[in-house]
Design an enzyme around this catalytic site. Structure first.
Site, short mmCIF file in Angstrom:
data_model
loop_
_atom_site.label_atom_id
_atom_site.label_comp_id
_atom_site.label_asym_id
_atom_site.label_seq_id
_atom_site.Cartn_x
_atom_site.Cartn_y
_atom_site.Cartn_z
CG HIS A 271 38.72 23.10 97.21
ND1 HIS A 271 37.61 23.13 96.40
CD2 HIS A 271 38.26 23.29 98.48
CE1 HIS A 271 36.53 23.32 97.14
NE2 HIS A 271 36.90 23.42 98.40
CB SER B 98 34.20 25.24 99.39
OG SER B 98 33.98 23.86 99.42
CG ASN C 82 37.46 26.80 94.40
OD1 ASN C 82 37.72 27.98 94.63
ND2 ASN C 82 38.28 25.99 93.76
#
Length: 270
Positions: free
Chosen positions: A249, A102, A126
């Site tokens: 996620h 992320s 991600n």
């Protein structure tokens, strides 16, 4: 063996090495970087595997876990990548493979753009790219709410997005909820505010990245969508993409076997 340490500029990290390995041996280093609101321990299912063959570092990004806040209240991705570059130069002491999730993935990519000499390869899990207007506006509204009310509930929305109430991942959801609840609210809000205004690394900045790269995301990730990873892999000259079926996620936690297999293939190819 694993050590928890803190650098002189306030970055906490775990260092893991196989007990049979010499601590001073210069084998390939891997640096793991978590996402917004989490901490280094979110890589526990990767560290337990790759410590057998690599020197593994997992950091708490600024304002998360045991790491100190950065002094400036309004942060940029370059601020975070500078922290990572300094860590690799001063602690790791040689170029490293960077594995980010992320926001951690965005830090890895930005570091490859800004400080390519410290990067051997990138695994971006991600990550976002060319985030559409509507999605950006929704995330920015959430970020504004967080910075204006540090006492609000910070777990309900992300846990719902990441796990969708699936009882199969209850233990993983509870861990993430614990990290979100117990972390620095200000550190989370500042990092989220910065992340909310990112659209992704531009195509022009991505193209010069020549080190091996892996882009991995979950099939069902609503923000870091598969088409984003596929697009970035198509831009870079030495990149592959992996889309994990039925994953959201938190792929490295919920689908660790698939993620670890992809990482192992990537590491071995280097």
């Amino acid at each position: 063996m694993k050590w928890s340490r803190k650098t002189s500029n306030g970055i906490a990290y775990h260092y893991s090495v196989n007990a049979s390995d010499s601590v001073n041996e210069k084998s390939t280093p891997i640096v793991f970087i978590h996402g917004v609101g989490l901490r280094a321990e979110s890589w526990y299912q990767q560290l337990s595997v790759f410590t057998k063959h690599y020197h593994c570092y997992a950091i708490d990004m600024p304002g998360h876990g045991e790491s100190d806040l950065l002094s400036n209240p309004v942060l940029t991705l370059e601020d975070f990548s500078d922290v990572l570059t300094t860590f690799i130069n001063n602690v790791v002491g040689q170029p490293a493979i960077i594995v980010g999730h992320s926001l951690g993935a965005m830090m890895a990519l930005q570091t490859a753009v800004s400080s390519p000499k410290v990067v051997l390869g990138i695994a971006a899990l991600n990550a976002i790219y060319n985030r559409p207007d509507e999605a950006a506006q929704n995330v920015q509204a959430r970020a504004e709410s967080l910075i204006n009310d540090l006492n609000q509930n910070v777990t309900e929305q992300p846990i719902a997005r990441w796990f969708d109430g699936n009882p199969k991942y209850r233990s993983e959801a509870e861990l993430c909820q614990k990290w979100l609840d117990n972390g620095s609210r200000l550190g989370y809000a500042r990092a989220y505010q910065m992340f909310a205004h990112l659209r992704g690394i531009t195509e022009a900045d991505l193209r010069p990245i020549t080190v091996p790269a892996l882009f991995l995301t979950g099939e069902l990730d609503v923000n870091s969508k598969p088409e984003m990873s596929l697009a970035m892999a198509n831009i870079l000259p030495n990149a592959d993409a992996v889309i994990v079926p039925e994953a959201r996620h938190m792929t490295q936690m919920t689908h660790s076997n698939t993620v670890n297999a992809a990482l192992a293939t990537f590491f071995y190819s280097m």
